[in-house]
Design a protein around this motif. Structure first.
Motif, short mmCIF file in Angstrom:
data_model
loop_
_atom_site.label_atom_id
_atom_site.label_comp_id
_atom_site.label_asym_id
_atom_site.label_seq_id
_atom_site.Cartn_x
_atom_site.Cartn_y
_atom_site.Cartn_z
N ASN A 10 0.85 -1.20 0.00
CA ASN A 10 0.00 0.00 0.00
C ASN A 10 0.88 1.24 0.00
OD1 ASN A 10 -1.93 -1.93 0.41
ND2 ASN A 10 -2.46 -1.29 2.48
N TYR A 11 0.42 2.25 -0.75
CA TYR A 11 1.01 3.59 -0.58
C TYR A 11 -0.07 4.45 0.05
CZ TYR A 11 4.22 1.95 -4.24
OH TYR A 11 5.12 1.24 -4.98
N GLY A 12 -0.01 4.62 1.34
CA GLY A 12 -1.11 5.32 2.00
C GLY A 12 -2.41 4.62 1.67
N PRO A 13 -3.38 5.33 1.13
CA PRO A 13 -4.67 4.70 0.84
C PRO A 13 -4.66 3.85 -0.44
CG PRO A 13 -4.72 7.01 0.22
CD PRO A 13 -3.39 6.76 0.85
N ILE A 14 -3.61 4.03 -1.29
CA ILE A 14 -3.60 3.31 -2.56
C ILE A 14 -3.11 1.89 -2.36
CG2 ILE A 14 -2.62 3.26 -4.90
CD1 ILE A 14 -2.10 6.29 -4.54
N LYS A 15 -3.95 0.92 -2.78
CA LYS A 15 -3.52 -0.48 -2.70
C LYS A 15 -2.93 -0.86 -4.05
CE LYS A 15 -6.69 -2.24 0.80
NZ LYS A 15 -7.44 -1.07 1.30
N ALA A 16 -1.60 -0.90 -4.14
CA ALA A 16 -0.95 -1.13 -5.42
C ALA A 16 -0.84 -2.63 -5.73
CB ALA A 16 0.43 -0.48 -5.45
N VAL A 17 -0.62 -3.44 -4.69
CA VAL A 17 -0.51 -4.90 -4.86
C VAL A 17 -1.39 -5.55 -3.82
CG1 VAL A 17 1.04 -6.88 -4.79
CG2 VAL A 17 1.86 -4.70 -5.71
N GLY A 34 1.11 -7.23 -17.58
CA GLY A 34 0.00 -6.44 -17.09
C GLY A 34 0.09 -5.02 -17.59
N PRO A 35 -1.07 -4.35 -17.65
CA PRO A 35 -1.08 -2.99 -18.18
C PRO A 35 -0.39 -2.00 -17.24
CG PRO A 35 -3.22 -3.54 -17.28
CD PRO A 35 -2.41 -4.79 -17.22
N ASN A 36 -0.20 -0.80 -17.73
CA ASN A 36 0.41 0.27 -16.95
C ASN A 36 -0.37 0.50 -15.67
OD1 ASN A 36 2.28 2.17 -16.49
ND2 ASN A 36 1.50 3.67 -17.97
N GLY A 37 0.34 0.62 -14.55
CA GLY A 37 -0.33 0.88 -13.28
C GLY A 37 -0.88 -0.34 -12.60
N ALA A 38 -0.57 -1.53 -13.15
CA ALA A 38 -1.12 -2.76 -12.57
C ALA A 38 -0.49 -3.10 -11.23
CB ALA A 38 -0.91 -3.92 -13.55
N GLY A 39 0.71 -2.58 -10.98
CA GLY A 39 1.39 -2.89 -9.73
C GLY A 39 2.62 -3.76 -9.93
N LYS A 40 3.06 -3.92 -11.18
CA LYS A 40 4.21 -4.80 -11.46
C LYS A 40 5.48 -4.28 -10.78
CE LYS A 40 3.86 -4.04 -15.89
NZ LYS A 40 2.80 -3.01 -15.94
N SER A 41 5.76 -2.97 -10.99
CA SER A 41 6.97 -2.41 -10.41
C SER A 41 6.90 -2.41 -8.88
CB SER A 41 7.19 -0.97 -10.89
OG SER A 41 7.32 -0.95 -12.28
N SER A 42 5.72 -2.14 -8.36
CA SER A 42 5.57 -2.15 -6.91
C SER A 42 5.88 -3.54 -6.35
CB SER A 42 4.16 -1.74 -6.52
OG SER A 42 3.87 -0.46 -7.03
N LEU A 43 5.39 -4.57 -7.04
CA LEU A 43 5.66 -5.93 -6.60
C LEU A 43 7.16 -6.21 -6.61
CD1 LEU A 43 4.69 -8.74 -5.80
CD2 LEU A 43 4.43 -9.29 -8.22
N1 LIG Z 1 5.71 5.87 -4.78
C1 LIG Z 1 4.39 5.77 -5.01
N2 LIG Z 1 3.52 6.49 -4.23
C2 LIG Z 1 2.20 6.40 -4.42
N3 LIG Z 1 1.62 5.63 -5.35
C3 LIG Z 1 2.41 4.89 -6.15
C4 LIG Z 1 3.83 4.94 -6.03
N4 LIG Z 1 4.36 4.12 -6.94
C5 LIG Z 1 3.32 3.59 -7.62
N5 LIG Z 1 2.14 4.06 -7.15
C6 LIG Z 1 0.80 3.68 -7.62
O1 LIG Z 1 0.67 2.31 -7.48
C7 LIG Z 1 0.02 1.73 -8.59
C8 LIG Z 1 0.90 0.70 -9.23
O2 LIG Z 1 2.01 1.33 -9.83
P1 LIG Z 1 3.24 0.51 -10.44
O3 LIG Z 1 3.66 -0.51 -9.48
O4 LIG Z 1 4.27 1.47 -10.90
O5 LIG Z 1 2.55 -0.18 -11.70
P2 LIG Z 1 3.22 -0.77 -13.03
O6 LIG Z 1 4.68 -0.96 -12.79
O7 LIG Z 1 2.49 -2.04 -13.23
O8 LIG Z 1 2.96 0.21 -14.12
C9 LIG Z 1 -0.31 2.88 -9.51
O9 LIG Z 1 -1.66 3.24 -9.26
C10 LIG Z 1 0.60 3.97 -9.09
O10 LIG Z 1 0.01 5.23 -9.28
#
Ligand SMILES: Nc1ncnc2c1ncn2[C@@H]1O[C@H](COP(=O)(O)OP(=O)(O)O)[C@@H](O)[C@H]1O
Ligand SMILES: [Mg+2]
Lengths: 237, 353, 299
Positions: A10-17, A34-43
């Motif tokens: 989670n990033y604050g309220p955003i559930k990325a994964v 997965g599409p852009n914003g799916a959470g791949k990089s976060s994972l």
């Molecule tokens: N440092 C961050 N702070 C807040 N939100 C983030 C941050 N990094 C990514 N996000 C949010 O988390 C979600 C997943 O992002 P990300 O993991 O970059 O996806 P992907 O790599 O699949 O494109 C997105 O909605 C993005 O806006």
């Protein structure tokens, strides 16, 4: 090699994964799509400890490493080629490679590996002593991958290696990934560009809005038109 | 210009608190304590001025006391009786030793001089960002101090400047502090203030409106200087005797600590910080002087007040970097607590995930 | 001609002092984004350590006192990083800066409380106070040494930053710390090294400041470090070559004004210099070698 279970980020309220589990066996090449914003990089970032996991466990090389620091995980044999390459533009090509080998102390081995990559990518030899920012995008990607291999990792994770590169260069990069596969390296490749990566991957996961929506062999995915079309914007075979 | 009712409500609450402090001192306190409360009001006005710039621009300001010094010396030079100037300031330049203005002209004059200086310093300031901006404010403070110390003909240099007419009273200072709260709140919640705060939070948005932000920042800078010049004039007209070291690091640290510990992003924070630090300061001063407590004579500990201010800042930064109050104003604070109570009640009924 | 050479040496040694201090500030800032307002206290700590070495351990040999000052500054810089700055490393830059500012006030006043207001004398080695005669030229040993040590230290630093893995990592961390961590290089180690170097440079400066003043007091670090901050801004804040250039430029400006200003306005020297710098920054806000400000803070 890598078993990640029930990972949430989670990033604050955003559930990325959300509650994602993936499994990468020794010598496997696994695609994470997965599409852009799916959470791949976060994972990926959470697997390597750069962003904290809210939940979940990671077992790497038969050891539980859920709470290990990034530095520790690299020393244990993980390596990441980050999204956007992130080469050190102010440093020379040589210095970039040297930092890649920072965790090693075997001088001869480091020199040997450096030679190996300079042979593979002659442009890097030519630019060895000039600032890396002057390399082209494709050359920077070659440098970035070489740099992450300088630590002699057991598992290499690549975040969108084809991002922003011309098709001809993308082919070169994937050729190189095939070479790495032949060397016996374990690879986890994050891509939006599904068609190319599925040609070299054994298995694949598809991530959408933070959750796994498909997992199976690369063949199964290529043949499941629905998933391909729905999540990856491609015509299935 | 319309003023939002929430701004009026919040200002009224804070103004009432300040008025209460001022008038209870007027009614019940001895002259010695009234003096302490007067100085508190001056410090409060300084902290409010500091909040106007720091809180909205997010740039740490070390130079505010420089403006106060300029205003204090300006009003001193303009308003001090010729009779005193004959002995104390005989060689003043521009024929100033022969001039004695009534306060009606001297006070606006001093404020105008300060604002003119602020204008030129501001031209440099608004082009700087982050750290260089902060260093520039610090350098400004040093420049003012160097000039006050060395322009002996005008300021008497390191010796005290005495004989300034004592005309300010605690009730004036209290009234100005109350009005100050209202102005600081109006600026913070005006369209300019909101834009300024948004752009100091988000670098990308700031770049998109770059030039405009420089103008807004300049406005905050000038308004802040206005507060400080009023504080300087009040101070000079109350104590009657000033010297350059009254306007240097000690007061800079004290007022910065007040703002930081209260919470620099809100006017409520400025007021709360000023009160809390002032209370602690009186206790520390008492101990510093080596008092007798229950028959024990404590040793004098010169440096204790400074230590106290440093400790306040360090603990504030380590444990509560947004200050006691945080970025919210008093009326929002009340509102969000109400909300907090409601959502607390909601979550206790929900099953655990 | 002799007079000119003498003044040039003055400028070189004073500029060297500013350059050493500005470099220390810039290294810490570039690696972790911290504006270390407590940098001046490293000088003070170095000074008091020398004083205590004489007082308590009766160290008489000035050659032994000098390393005590330098080592104390290094030790203290690393200690400060560990106890004060590590907890706020991830916080916004303002938090770290105010933290450092608070630490600085605490240290100054601790010295007031525990050691006293008055300056404490520290004996200076006699040979440091001598002059060497070169032809008709008389050059003070302190100044020659200071200029030499500064140039030596800067050269060594360049070698270190170019040729050691940790030095290269520090340069990389200035732009992208998380990728440095992806190389398996420990963040703590990079930051600690930056502080140790800043302590070393401050310690060297402290030794020469002490040699000139012959005494230590609680506030002695303030003015030199204020100048160093200004020098760093002039050079371009966060740039290491900028810090060196800014330091020497400020030294040259001060010595030139000192030599040319009529005595009636000599007291205004710093006001003149800072005003001139303000005008310079009006035309080049980012300093000599700085990058254009992006209206945002580096973290
Ligand atoms: N440092 C961050 N702070 C807040 N939100 C983030 C941050 N990094 C990514 N996000 C949010 O988390 C979600 C997943 O992002 P990300 O993991 O970059 O996806 P992907 O790599 O699949 O494109 C997105 O909605 C993005 O806006
Ligand atoms: Mg991504």
């Amino acid at each position: 090699m890598l078993e990640a279970s029930h990972i949430s980020v989670n990033y604050g309220p955003i559930k990325a994964v959300r509650d994602v589990s993936i499994d990468v066996g020794r010598g496997d090449v696994v695609a994470l799509l997965g599409p852009n914003g799916a959470g791949k990089s976060s994972l990926l970032s959470s697997l390597v400890g750069l962003v904290p996991k809210n939940r979940g466990t990671v077992v790497f090389d038969n050891e539980e490493v859920s709470r290990a620091s990034t530095e520790d995980l690299i020393r244990r044999g993980m390596s990441v080629t980050p999204e956007g390459r992130r080469i050190f533009g102010d440093l020379t090509v040589g210095e970039n490679l040297r930092l890649g080998a920072a965790i090693r102390s075997d001088k001869d081995g480091i020199a040997e590996d450096t030679e190996k990559f300079l042979d593979l990518f002659p442009i890097l030899r030519k630019r060895f002593n000039s600032a890396a920012r002057y390399l082209s995008g494709g050359e920077q990607q070659m440098l970035a991958i070489s740099r992450s291999l300088m630590s002699r990792p057991k598992l290499l994770m690549l975040d969108e290696p084809s991002l922003g590169l011309a098709p001809r260069i993308v082919d070169q990069i994937f050729e190189f990934l095939v070479t790495l596969r032949q060397w016996g390296l374990t690879l986890l490749i994050v891509e939006q560009n599904a068609s190319e990566v599925l040609e070299i991957a054994d298995r694949a996961y598809v991530l959408s809005t933070g959750s796994i929506v498909f997992s199976g062999t690369a063949n199964e995915l290529s043949n499941s038109g629905g998933v391909m079309e729905l999540y990856l914007g491609l015509e299935g075979h | 210009m319309t003023v939002k009712s929430s701004v009026l409500l919040g200002s009224a609450a804070l103004g009432l608190l300040i008025a209460l402090i001022g008038f209870s001192a007027l009614l019940f306190a001895e002259p010695y304590h009234q003096r302490i409360v007067f100085i508190f009001m001056v410090n409060l006005i300084i902290v409010l001025g500091l909040q106007v710039f720091m809180g909205n621009c997010d740039i740490t300001h070390f130079g505010h006391i420089g403006f106060m010094g300029i205003a204090a010396y300006a009003v001193a030079v303009l308003a001090t009786p010729i009779a005193i100037k004959k002995t104390a300031l005989a060689t003043a330049p521009f024929g100033l030793s022969g001039i004695e203005l009534p306060l009606f002209f001297a006070v606006p004059g001093a404020i105008a001089i300060t604002l003119i200086v602020a204008f030129f310093v501001g031209l440099v300031m608004v082009r700087q960002t982050g750290v260089p901006a902060t260093i520039a404010t610090l350098a400004f403070l040093v420049v003012v101090h160097v000039v006050l110390l060395n322009w002996v003909d005008l300021t008497r240099g390191p010796r005290a400047f005495y004989g300034i007419p004592i005309k300010a009273s605690l009730s004036t200072a209290t009234a100005i502090a109350v009005v100050g709260v209202l102005i600081a709140r109006m600026f913070r919640d005006s369209r300019w203030g909101v834009q300024l705060r948004a752009s100091s939070e988000d670098a990308a948005a700031a770049a998109a409106v770059g030039v405009r932000m420089q103008r807004l920042r300049f406005a905050a800078w000038m308004l802040s200087a206005l507060f400080l010049s009023v504080a300087g004039v009040l101070f000079a007209l109350f104590v009657g005797t000033i010297s350059p070291k009254s306007f240097y690091f000690e007061l800079t640290f004290l007022t910065l600590a007040m703002l930081i510990i209260g919470g620099m992003h809100s006017v409520t924070g400025a007021v709360v910080g000023a009160i809390v630090v002032a209370l602690g300061l009186e206790v520390t001063r008492f101990v510093e002087n080596g008092p007798d407590i229950a028959g024990f004579e404590l040793p004098q500990m010169f440096g204790l007040t400074g230590f106290y201010l440093g400790a306040v800042i360090v603990f504030g930064m380590a444990f509560r970097s947004e200050g006691i109050v945080g970025p919210q104003e008093i009326e929002e604070w009340w509102g969000s607590r109400q909300q907090g109570k409601q959502s607390d009640a909601g979550s206790s009924e929900a099953p655990n995930p | 001609m002799d007079y000119f050479l003498q003044q040039a040496l003055n400028a070189l040694s004073l500029g060297g002092e500013y350059a050493l201090l500005a470099l220390g500030l810039a290294i810490v800032f570039s690696v972790m984004g911290l504006v270390n307002f407590a940098h001046g206290e490293l000088i003070t700590v170095g000074g008091y350590a020398m004083f205590l070495a004489v007082l308590i351990f009766g160290v008489k040999d000035p050659l032994l006192i000098l390393p005590v000052g330098v080592l104390a500054a290094i030790f203290f810089a690393v200690l400060l990083e560990r106890v004060a700055f590590r907890p706020v490393r991830a916080a916004p830059p303002t938090t770290g800066m105010l933290m450092a500012f608070g630490i600085s006030i605490i240290l100054q006043n601790s010295a007031l409380i525990f050691v006293g207001t008055r300056p404490k004398a520290v004996p200076t080695a006699e040979w440091l106070m001598l002059d060497v005669n070169i032809g008709s030229l008389r050059m003070p040993v302190v100044q020659l040494l200071e200029a030499g040590v500064t140039i030596g230290a800067i050269t060594l630093l360049v070698v270190f930053m170019r040729n050691t893995t940790i030095g290269i990592a520090m340069r990389a961390a200035a732009k992208d710390f998380s990728t440095v961590r992806l190389m398996g290089i420990r963040a703590d180690r990079v930051v600690r090294t930056a502080f140790a170097i800043s302590g070393l440079l401050a310690g060297l400066a402290a030794v020469f400041i002490m040699a000139r003043r012959g005494a230590v007091d609680p506030f002695m670090g303030f003015t030199p470090v204020l100048k160093a901050f200004v020098a760093a801004v002039v050079g371009g804040f966060g740039s290491l070559p900028g810090a060196v250039i800014g330091g020497f430029a400020l030294g040259i400006a001060e010595v030139t004004l000192q030599a040319t200003l009529p005595s009636s306005v000599a007291g205004f020297r710093d006001a003149f210099i800072f005003s001139a710098i303000a005008v310079l920054l009006l035309f080049r806000p980012q300093g000599i070698l700085g990058e254009r400000p992006d209206f945002g803070e580096k973290t």
